[in-house]
Design an enzyme around this catalytic site. Structure first.
Site, short mmCIF file in Angstrom:
data_model
loop_
_atom_site.label_atom_id
_atom_site.label_comp_id
_atom_site.label_asym_id
_atom_site.label_seq_id
_atom_site.Cartn_x
_atom_site.Cartn_y
_atom_site.Cartn_z
N HIS A 203 3.09 -5.45 3.75
CA HIS A 203 1.89 -6.02 3.12
C HIS A 203 1.42 -7.26 3.89
O HIS A 203 1.52 -8.39 3.41
CB HIS A 203 2.25 -6.37 1.68
CG HIS A 203 1.11 -6.64 0.77
ND1 HIS A 203 0.00 -7.39 1.13
CD2 HIS A 203 0.90 -6.29 -0.52
CE1 HIS A 203 -0.81 -7.48 0.10
NE2 HIS A 203 -0.29 -6.81 -0.92
N GLU A 303 -2.56 -3.61 5.78
CA GLU A 303 -1.17 -3.20 5.59
C GLU A 303 -0.96 -1.78 6.12
O GLU A 303 -1.87 -0.96 6.06
CB GLU A 303 -0.83 -3.26 4.10
CG GLU A 303 -1.27 -4.56 3.44
CD GLU A 303 -1.42 -4.42 1.93
OE1 GLU A 303 -0.60 -3.68 1.32
OE2 GLU A 303 -2.34 -5.03 1.37
#
Length: 329
Positions: A203, A303
């Site tokens: 992330h 991400e």
């Protein structure tokens, strides 16, 4: 004869022991493993989150400060989370929120959290923590070395027995190769006797000098699922911009992704089919305590992982791996 360098190492070890013993977020097993790994490696120091990020919030967490002739970086043991990285002579490639809460068990806002064993809300139980629990728990630094050129490799391991959060046992290994660029290799092993599904994402939070001007290249013409409209299927026309809140999942993306702005960044991968692009916009950022009003202007998330329909199904004793590489261009 004890040299000055020996005294320096002893001082580092004493500091590490005192700090770890006073930190509730580390187990005795983690302490023993960490002290042994850090003690004889001059390119790694153990510092507090307050030292690594002056003025930071929270009760405090142990942070690894890694420095070689090629780069400097900070890594939280919680979540094996790379929080900052800057190649020598380059710009920072990662963003950590000035409102990040460095308290044990609290998800850290910034850098590259490892979302595992699920991404986003739990698929069947919304009461379970968002993005899984691997980012909220300590990983063990099991190996670290630095080449003569200054490239460092750090290996973090995570073992998760079956429990009330996830009914299957598994292990994960995150190998960080840091030099003039960042490479993260994630391996997940099913240590259970039954198969299970897991989704995951790296992330990543990237700094931007201007949210209005930054663009994400490499997704034009692709299909995406809009998280702002219950996964409505849409087409991406042109490069992704950020004039409002953005929360999109792009499946089946095999090509590299570029961030056009300052810094300019290229994101390469292997076995990471999903791309997630996110920025909360100014209204939501003001409601998120560890971001705060105005700070949405400082970053975007791009991400890579395997989420939603691209989740992994691991049979007993199966291991699967993927990697992501980040470099300035």
């Amino acid at each position: 004869m004890i040299t000055t360098n020996d005294l320096y190492k002893i001082g580092r070890l004493k500091f590490a022991m005192v700090y770890l013993m006073s930190t509730s977020g580390t187990t005795s097993l983690t302490r023993e493993s960490l002290l042994g790994t850090v003690a004889n490696r001059d390119f790694i120091d153990l510092v507090s989150s307050q030292m690594a990020f002056p003025g930071s919030r929270g009760k405090g967490l142990p942070i690894l400060r890694v420095s070689t002739p090629l780069f400097t970086a900070h890594i939280a043991l919680q979540g094996a989370q790379l929080l900052s990285f800057q190649a020598k002579g380059g710009k920072p490639l990662l963003w950590t929120s000035p409102n990040c809460d460095f308290s044990p068990g609290v998800a850290l806002r910034g850098g590259i959290p490892v979302c595992l064993p699920w991404f986003g809300p739990h698929p069947t139980n919304p009461k379970l923590p968002k993005h899984g629990f691997a980012r909220n728990r300590d990983w063990q630094l099991t190996n670290a070395h630095c080449s003569p050129s200054g490239e460092a490799e750090l290996v973090f391991d995570f073992d998760s027995p079956a429990d009330e959060l996830f009914a299957y046992s598994f292990s994960a290994r995150l190998t960080m190769t840091l030099g003039s660029s960042i490479k993260l290799n994630l391996s997940i092993t099913n240590t259970d006797t039954h198969s299970f599904d897991c989704s995951w994402a790296l992330h990543s939070y990237y700094p931007v000098s201007s949210l209005n001007e930054v663009r994400v290249l490499g997704l034009s013409g692709k299909i995406y699922l809009d998280n702002l409209e219950q996964h409505a299927v849409k087409n991406q026309y042109g490069d992704v911009d950020f004039h409002a809140e953005v929360d999109r999942v792009f499946p089946d993306i095999n090509n590299d992704i570029r961030i056009s702005g300052s810094p300019q960044i290229q994101i390469e991968h292997h076995n990471c089919p999903s791309v997630i692009v996110w920025n909360p916009g100014h209204i939501n950022a003001a409601k998120i305590v560890d971001i705060g009003a105005g700070h949405e202007q400082e970053y975007i998330c791009v991400e890579r992982g395997a989420v939603l329909s691209e989740k992994w199904t691991l049979t007993a004793n199966e291991t699967r791996s993927a990697w992501m590489k980040i470099k300035a261009i």
